[in-house]
Design a protein around this motif. Sequence first.
Motif, short mmCIF file in Angstrom:
data_model
loop_
_atom_site.label_atom_id
_atom_site.label_comp_id
_atom_site.label_asym_id
_atom_site.label_seq_id
_atom_site.Cartn_x
_atom_site.Cartn_y
_atom_site.Cartn_z
N THR A 231 0.86 -1.18 0.00
CA THR A 231 0.00 0.00 0.00
C THR A 231 0.90 1.23 0.00
OG1 THR A 231 -1.77 -1.14 1.19
CG2 THR A 231 -1.81 1.27 1.19
N LEU A 232 0.90 1.96 -1.11
CA LEU A 232 1.74 3.15 -1.23
C LEU A 232 0.96 4.37 -0.77
CD1 LEU A 232 3.13 2.57 -4.85
CD2 LEU A 232 4.07 1.72 -2.69
N GLU A 233 1.67 5.32 -0.20
CA GLU A 233 1.07 6.61 0.14
C GLU A 233 1.66 7.67 -0.78
OE1 GLU A 233 0.63 9.77 3.82
OE2 GLU A 233 0.78 7.63 4.28
N ILE A 234 0.83 8.20 -1.66
CA ILE A 234 1.26 9.19 -2.64
C ILE A 234 0.37 10.42 -2.51
CG2 ILE A 234 1.66 9.67 -5.09
CD1 ILE A 234 1.85 6.66 -5.55
N ASP A 235 0.98 11.55 -2.21
CA ASP A 235 0.26 12.81 -2.04
C ASP A 235 -0.88 12.66 -1.02
OD1 ASP A 235 -0.20 15.52 -2.59
OD2 ASP A 235 -1.80 15.04 -4.01
N GLY A 236 -0.62 11.92 0.05
CA GLY A 236 -1.61 11.75 1.10
C GLY A 236 -2.70 10.74 0.81
N LYS A 237 -2.59 10.04 -0.33
CA LYS A 237 -3.61 9.05 -0.70
C LYS A 237 -2.98 7.65 -0.69
CE LYS A 237 -5.98 12.34 -3.74
NZ LYS A 237 -5.05 13.46 -3.46
N GLU A 238 -3.77 6.67 -0.22
CA GLU A 238 -3.29 5.29 -0.19
C GLU A 238 -3.68 4.57 -1.47
OE1 GLU A 238 -4.65 3.37 3.35
OE2 GLU A 238 -3.13 4.35 4.61
N ASP A 240 -3.34 0.75 -3.35
CA ASP A 240 -2.97 -0.66 -3.27
C ASP A 240 -2.35 -1.10 -4.58
OD1 ASP A 240 -3.94 -0.93 -0.67
OD2 ASP A 240 -5.98 -1.33 -1.36
N HIS A 345 1.93 3.35 -10.82
CA HIS A 345 1.89 4.47 -9.88
C HIS A 345 3.27 4.89 -9.41
CE1 HIS A 345 -2.44 4.89 -9.28
NE2 HIS A 345 -2.51 3.58 -9.38
N GLU A 360 6.32 9.15 -9.20
CA GLU A 360 5.05 8.72 -8.60
C GLU A 360 3.90 9.52 -9.18
OE1 GLU A 360 6.33 7.21 -4.14
OE2 GLU A 360 5.65 9.29 -4.40
#
Length: 509
Positions: A231-238, A240, A345, A360
């Motif tokens: 689960t990546l966190e990119i710009d505050g969004k998770e 999968d 992503h 990203e």
Amino acid sequence: MICETCKKEYGDGLSSCPYCGSSQGEADQLIAPAERRKLRAVRFVVAAALIGAIAAVIVIVRSGGLHGTDAEIFVRLQQRFLLEPILAGVNRLAEPAAKSPQAFSDDITVLVDDGADSFQMTVKADIEEGGTGVVNLHLSYMGLDLELLTLTGNEEEVGFYAPLLDSHYYTIRRKALSARLAEAGIISGDVEEEQKIEIEKILQVATTISKYADILFSVVTDENVTSEKQTLEIDGKEVDCRVYTFCPSAADLETMFTALFTQLKTDEELKGLLYDWYAGSDGIADLYKVEYGDWGFGGPMSREEFGREYEDWIDEALASSAETAGRIADAGFFWSVAADGKRVHRQQLALRSQDLFVYENVGDARNSRYDSVILADGADRIEFRNSFSRENQMLSGQFRMTPAQDSGMVVDYEWNLKETSSLGIPLGDSVLSYDGEEIRLSVSRNAEGGIDHVLYLSPNGEQPLVTVRTSQKPSTARSPKGSPVDVSDYSLEELKELIVRIVSGGWGF
């Protein structure tokens, strides 16, 4: 009741149809209208579900989602989301550009004020599609309005008129102008042939990229690629994703380097492309001539010298392939790609101790999207972040370059893409900060309905240094006065003498 055979309706309670005599017994009763509607609905839902399932299976199978090892998926993702966009961009460069300029009509005013002196320059341009048009250049200084230059053009000829220097309006046929410029070495004598050669070079680049990408991907195997869910966190969004990581061994890298440098050494097309860029216009060779040629340090390399230097470099690289591969493997190099089945992503090239390259993105083109790129080389670092909102067409972000031995440079921007000026610049603000200084460009609509491009330079604060004002109204450009003087038959020497005479006469030399 409705008869299953003749489809006629009759009273309840009868065991057979009074019209056709059809009888179906206890286990096969005739169906009431309400029950029949329910049965039709059920059949419709089941049929739709089956069709949907079949379509889904076809899509999944065709996309390769149900087959392929981790290594095959890694390579397929890189080819689709990395290699193919690069090749598409290279091929677009080879597409012929529009032969004639687009229609343009506008008065552009440039105001310069450094706090002590100020002047105004106005460009009045009226150009029809196809290139026919006129451009006036005016200068206002200390209350004087000076007409500096008028340029004209159509499909057959171009002309210039400089009333401060000369009272004549000179014209020259386009073909004659091209011929004189070719004689002077400013342009190629055969422009079309030159463009054809440039396009062929660009297409060679695409072929070369594909060839060396195949060598790079050939080292990817099931033994050096792994995958896991993250689960990546990119710009505050998770998000999968499944992350595919390529982590080559020293032996893998040595095999790849050996194949790569062997191909490089025998690649005559690539060698020719590199030398053409080295020795061509604005190439390293031209810079060498300017910087060193007049100081007795020798000149740029010939094609033969360049070839020998190139092969010597390749031989050195080949000899050190094993050592280089070992250092990279010991540093913990890996290359990963994170995808959720629809898109990639994240792309990441890294060593055990630091990231080398990270890209990203999250969101989509329909609503909003966020992209970021980080490049690092030791303490040197470049970062780029960009956010786009389709709802209000706002684009904002930051570019930051932080060298190890410098204070760094930052560019912040926020643009409204709904509106652009006639100069092609979107409305909004851009701020460049460097070494304690700040340069700000603000583009906004003015009270007259035009657009102002205002440049501020610290420490002047809110005092504009340069203002470029576009009117967004039809231009008031005017054709030059007087009868034209055709100089199409002048030789190159005669044209040079004419220019010298105009300039020296205008300035009283």
